[in-house]
Design an enzyme around this catalytic site. Structure first.
Site, PDB file in Angstrom:
ATOM      1  N   HIS A 525      18.278   7.547   6.645  1.00  0.00           N
ATOM      2  CA  HIS A 525      16.890   8.137   6.432  1.00  0.00           C
ATOM      3  C   HIS A 525      16.653   9.101   7.717  1.00  0.00           C
ATOM      4  CE1 HIS A 525      15.852   4.139   4.351  1.00  0.00           C
ATOM      5  NE2 HIS A 525      16.400   4.814   3.501  1.00  0.00           N
ATOM      6  N   HIS A 568      11.088   3.808   2.318  1.00  0.00           N
ATOM      7  CA  HIS A 568      12.344   4.464   1.999  1.00  0.00           C
ATOM      8  C   HIS A 568      11.973   5.902   1.532  1.00  0.00           C
ATOM      9  CE1 HIS A 568      15.691   1.460   1.310  1.00  0.00           C
ATOM     10  NE2 HIS A 568      14.479   0.614   1.628  1.00  0.00           N
TER      11      HIS A 568
END
Length: 587
Positions: A525, A568
């Site tokens: 990420h 996310h």
């Protein structure tokens, strides 16, 4: 005659290398954001859009389309994975760690876990306090809903634990989201949910409400009825690929071309971009309006640096003339360390169990929270200095301290979630993956040479700040305790990963720290390396995503996100790109 033939061939050869085709917009990268922009900008038949992407069409790749369990892992290490490697990480036993990113039309949306979770409202509100007027939860929320074509769970899926609130979802968007038919239809979700509730984490009916705390089952980016992954290409490109004003060129953008050679008049204008074709030739394309970088957090900063935009000390090392001095290019890289635990059990799961639990600082520190808040606030200046020094002082400690104060307030005043645990299973194996969400350990990504386009120097600086390691250890203890908590605890038969000898239930802090350092992997990420912030704080793009010092260059991808989120990245990137498309069309 031979001389004439030679000269003709020479002319054509030069033309091939310097071929110039004019478009209205050039987009570097056909990933999540790039394809949203390509779709929206080419809605206007009076403009032309070219997307330059080194990856292939993977619509028929079974490793991409399969939505069963964790099948996406099969793509790792294949031709559709960039297969990056980090620099040695002192916080991870000096390991150089593989870092996966999608190399395909669709980008990382073709190889990710398909998780669709937005984040906490306060985290988006914080963007505005970093100098981004008009960026907050309320302004992004309509775009979150515009993106989605949500499929409410069937009765069978609801019986398997899927919950939702229709208020928080869109129905008319291009991106299909929902729950897979492969949800485990046994009793596992009830057992895990009850165990988490016994630990103090209530059911969260919809993790996309802007409040993530608690236990829930997350929706995914998939076409439920077709049982296929809904990557960015399937949602935004394939349905419109026949538009005559939209084109994808196979190639790797290496740098921008400029129409003016100095910043005497305040700003630079990009005339186009140079890309490396599959045969190795360098080709130039031109844009009459804008050049947009959508190559991701690990690549867009490199394009800027090779174009002379960045920190002069970095550029000078490779003989690149500084066109625009922006010290934040490639800095502020924020990534999350992922750690896993595994247990054998008497449970036999035949489906997919996508369970998520989010925790706040109060959950993690309990009645020590106020003391921890005061102690850590007093250390922010020290942390900022440590991060600045570790990154060669490229971004000043003073700038970092101001940003760290905002993140600290999110954690201890706004009570956003700072820990995520995924609980899942396969056959009779159960386990958890867990990570801290808002690290203070920030790293960088930069070029390694003036020519190389595919080998970024990735240095996430995992666990550089001791507080991050302490939080990761505490999350691990909570994740471990789940599997010893009834009703699920009665069904656990053994500690498989890493094993009782390495990490018993009563493990010491030292054992936890050693385990985390030796096993952590990237959470994939990465954000912040071309951050949307005020220039005074080290930002790279302004609140309209335009690169400071330019008139027509924007960055639209995860690199512009200034702070990590409790979710996310996928959901947020689609929303940001939809909003960016409006900026561009209205400019």
């Amino acid at each position: 005659m031979e001389l004439v033939s030679f000269l003709v061939l020479l002319v054509f050869s030069i033309q091939a290398r310097c071929e110039s085709s004019d478009y209205t917009y050039i987009i570097a990268g056909a990933g999540t954001c790039g394809l949203v922009l390509a779709n929206r900008l080419s809605e206007d038949p009076n403009v032309s859009v070219v997307v330059i992407e080194p990856g292939d069409d993977v619509r028929n790749n079974p490793n991409v389309t399969d939505v069963s369990g964790f099948s996406f892992i099969r793509s790792f290490g294949t031709e559709i994975d960039w297969q990056y490697i980090t620099s040695p990480q002192p916080g991870a036993d000096n390991r150089s760690i593989p870092f996966h990113a999608g190399k395909a039309i669709g980008g990382t949306s073709t190889i990710n876990g398909m998780t669709y979770i937005r984040g906490d409202k306060a985290e988006f509100d914080a963007w505005e306090s970093l100098g981004n007027d008009g960026w907050n939860w309320d302004t992004l929320y309509p775009y979150f809903k515009r993106v989605e074509q949500f499929s409410p769970p069937t009765a069978a899926q609801q019986a398997a634990g899927a919950t939702f609130n229709p208020e928080y979802h869109g129905e008319g968007g291009l991106l299909k989201t929902g729950f897979p038919f492969q949800l485990d239809n046994g009793s596992l979700h009830e057992l895990v949910q009850q165990a988490w509730e016994n630990l103090g984490y209530p059911l969260n009916v919809d993790v996309n409400s802007g409040e993530t705390r608690g236990f829930g089952i997350w929706p995914q980016t998939l076409d439920r009825d077709a049982s296929i992954r809904e990557d960015a290409a399937r949602a935004y490109y394939y349905p419109v690929e026949q538009r005559p004003n939209l084109k994808i060129i196979k190639g790797t953008v290496t740098k921008l071309t400029w129409t003016n050679s100095s910043t005497d008049f305040g700003v630079l204008s990009a005339g186009g971009a140079e890309y490396r074709a599959p045969d190795g030739q360098s080709v130039t394309v031109t844009a009459s309006k804008e050049v947009i970088l959508s190559s991701g957090s690990l690549r867009s900063p490199l394009i800027l640096e090779r174009s002379g935009v960045g920190n002069p000390s970095v550029l000078g090392k490779y003989g690149i003339e500084t066109k625009i001095s922006l010290d934040g290019v490639g800095e502020h890289l924020q990534e999350q360390p992922n750690t896993s635990l595994g247990y054998s059990s008497r449970i036999n799961v035949t489906g997919f169990a996508p369970y998520v639990t989010f925790a706040t600082a109060r959950d993690i520190f309990g009645n020590q929270t106020s003391a921890v808040a005061a102690e850590t606030r007093a250390q922010l200046s020290q942390w900022a200095r440590k991060v600045s020094d570790a990154n060669n002082g490229t971004v000043s400690a003073g700038q970092l301290e101001k940003i760290f104060h905002i993140q600290h307030d999110l954690i201890f005043k706004r009570n956003v979630t700072i820990a995520e645990t995924l609980s899942s299973s396969s056959s009779n194996f159960v386990g958890s993956a867990f990570w801290l969400l808002l690290p203070f350990s920030w790293g960088s990504v930069h070029i390694k040479s003036a020519e190389e386009a595919d080998d970024p120097a990735i240095d996430p600086k995992y666990l550089l700040i001791d507080f991050d390691l302490a939080v990761q250890s505490r999350i691990g203890r909570i994740s471990q305790e789940l599997w010893y908590t009834n009703p699920v605890g009665d069904l656990i038969t053994g500690n498989v990963t890493p094993g009782e000898a390495v990490l018993p239930r009563n493990a010491t802090d030292a054992q936890w720290e050693a385990f985390i350092a030796s096993t952590l992997v990237p959470n994939h990420h990465p954000i912040g390396s071309a951050a949307m912030m005020s220039r005074e704080l080290g930002g790279v793009v302004d609140s309209r995503l335009k690169v400071y010092g330019t008139s027509n260059v924007r960055v639209v991808d995860a690199s512009v996100l200034p702070l990590q989120i409790s979710g996310h990245l996928t959901a947020t990137l689609y929303a940001v790109a939809e909003r960016a498309a409006e900026f561009i069309k209205n400019s």
